[in-house]
Design an enzyme around this catalytic site. Structure first.
Site, PDB file in Angstrom:
ATOM      1  N   LEU A  20      -3.865 -49.201  25.738  1.00  0.00           N
ATOM      2  CA  LEU A  20      -4.554 -48.316  26.675  1.00  0.00           C
ATOM      3  C   LEU A  20      -4.607 -46.896  26.143  1.00  0.00           C
ATOM      4  CD1 LEU A  20      -2.978 -49.632  30.006  1.00  0.00           C
ATOM      5  CD2 LEU A  20      -5.223 -50.190  29.039  1.00  0.00           C
ATOM      6  N   CYS A  21      -5.467 -46.095  26.754  1.00  0.00           N
ATOM      7  CA  CYS A  21      -5.587 -44.683  26.442  1.00  0.00           C
ATOM      8  C   CYS A  21      -4.204 -44.034  26.571  1.00  0.00           C
ATOM      9  CB  CYS A  21      -6.583 -44.045  27.404  1.00  0.00           C
ATOM     10  SG  CYS A  21      -6.834 -42.295  27.138  1.00  0.00           S
ATOM     11  N   PRO A  22      -3.808 -43.174  25.685  1.00  0.00           N
ATOM     12  CA  PRO A  22      -4.577 -42.540  24.613  1.00  0.00           C
ATOM     13  C   PRO A  22      -4.442 -43.214  23.249  1.00  0.00           C
ATOM     14  CG  PRO A  22      -2.527 -41.365  24.830  1.00  0.00           C
ATOM     15  CD  PRO A  22      -2.494 -42.509  25.851  1.00  0.00           C
ATOM     16  N   ASP A  47      -9.859 -51.334  26.064  1.00  0.00           N
ATOM     17  CA  ASP A  47      -9.813 -50.331  27.131  1.00  0.00           C
ATOM     18  C   ASP A  47     -11.213 -49.725  27.272  1.00  0.00           C
ATOM     19  OD1 ASP A  47      -9.434 -48.196  28.838  1.00  0.00           O
ATOM     20  OD2 ASP A  47      -7.834 -47.268  27.680  1.00  0.00           O
ATOM     21  N   ASP A  53     -14.044 -41.655  26.070  1.00  0.00           N
ATOM     22  CA  ASP A  53     -13.103 -40.883  25.261  1.00  0.00           C
ATOM     23  C   ASP A  53     -13.579 -40.639  23.832  1.00  0.00           C
ATOM     24  OD1 ASP A  53     -11.504 -40.918  27.485  1.00  0.00           O
ATOM     25  OD2 ASP A  53     -10.126 -42.457  26.727  1.00  0.00           O
TER      26      ASP A  53
END
Length: 84
Positions: A20-22, A47, A53
């Site tokens: 997942l982010c980041p 994601d 992003d």
């Protein structure tokens, strides 16, 4: 032809599936530093946040966002390292 077929062949591929982010952006930043100017990185992610992003990261770092595309359950994002 699909948009993916119009993308240049990547110099390197980063698979961040399941992260997942980041994480995808952090790992992208690390790899891009080691690439030659003009090289293309393909980032594979699950994601969906990468669709937002990656273009923002590219704009902030002045790297070229070539496109981010959904490919089944994954997203494929293409980044070209900016010239020096």
């Amino acid at each position: 032809m699909t948009p993916l077929e119009h993308m240049p062949p990547p110099s390197r591929t980063l698979d961040t599936s399941g992260q997942l982010c980041p994480f995808p952006i952090v790992e992208t930043a690390k790899i891009v530093k080691g690439l030659d100017a003009g090289a293309v990185l393909l980032v594979i992610a699950t994601d969906p946040g990468i669709a937002t992003d990656m273009p923002m990261w590219c704009k902030a770092t002045r790297n070229e966002h070539l496109g981010t595309f959904r490919d089944g359950a994954a997203w494929k994002s293409f980044v070209r390292k900016r010239p020096r």
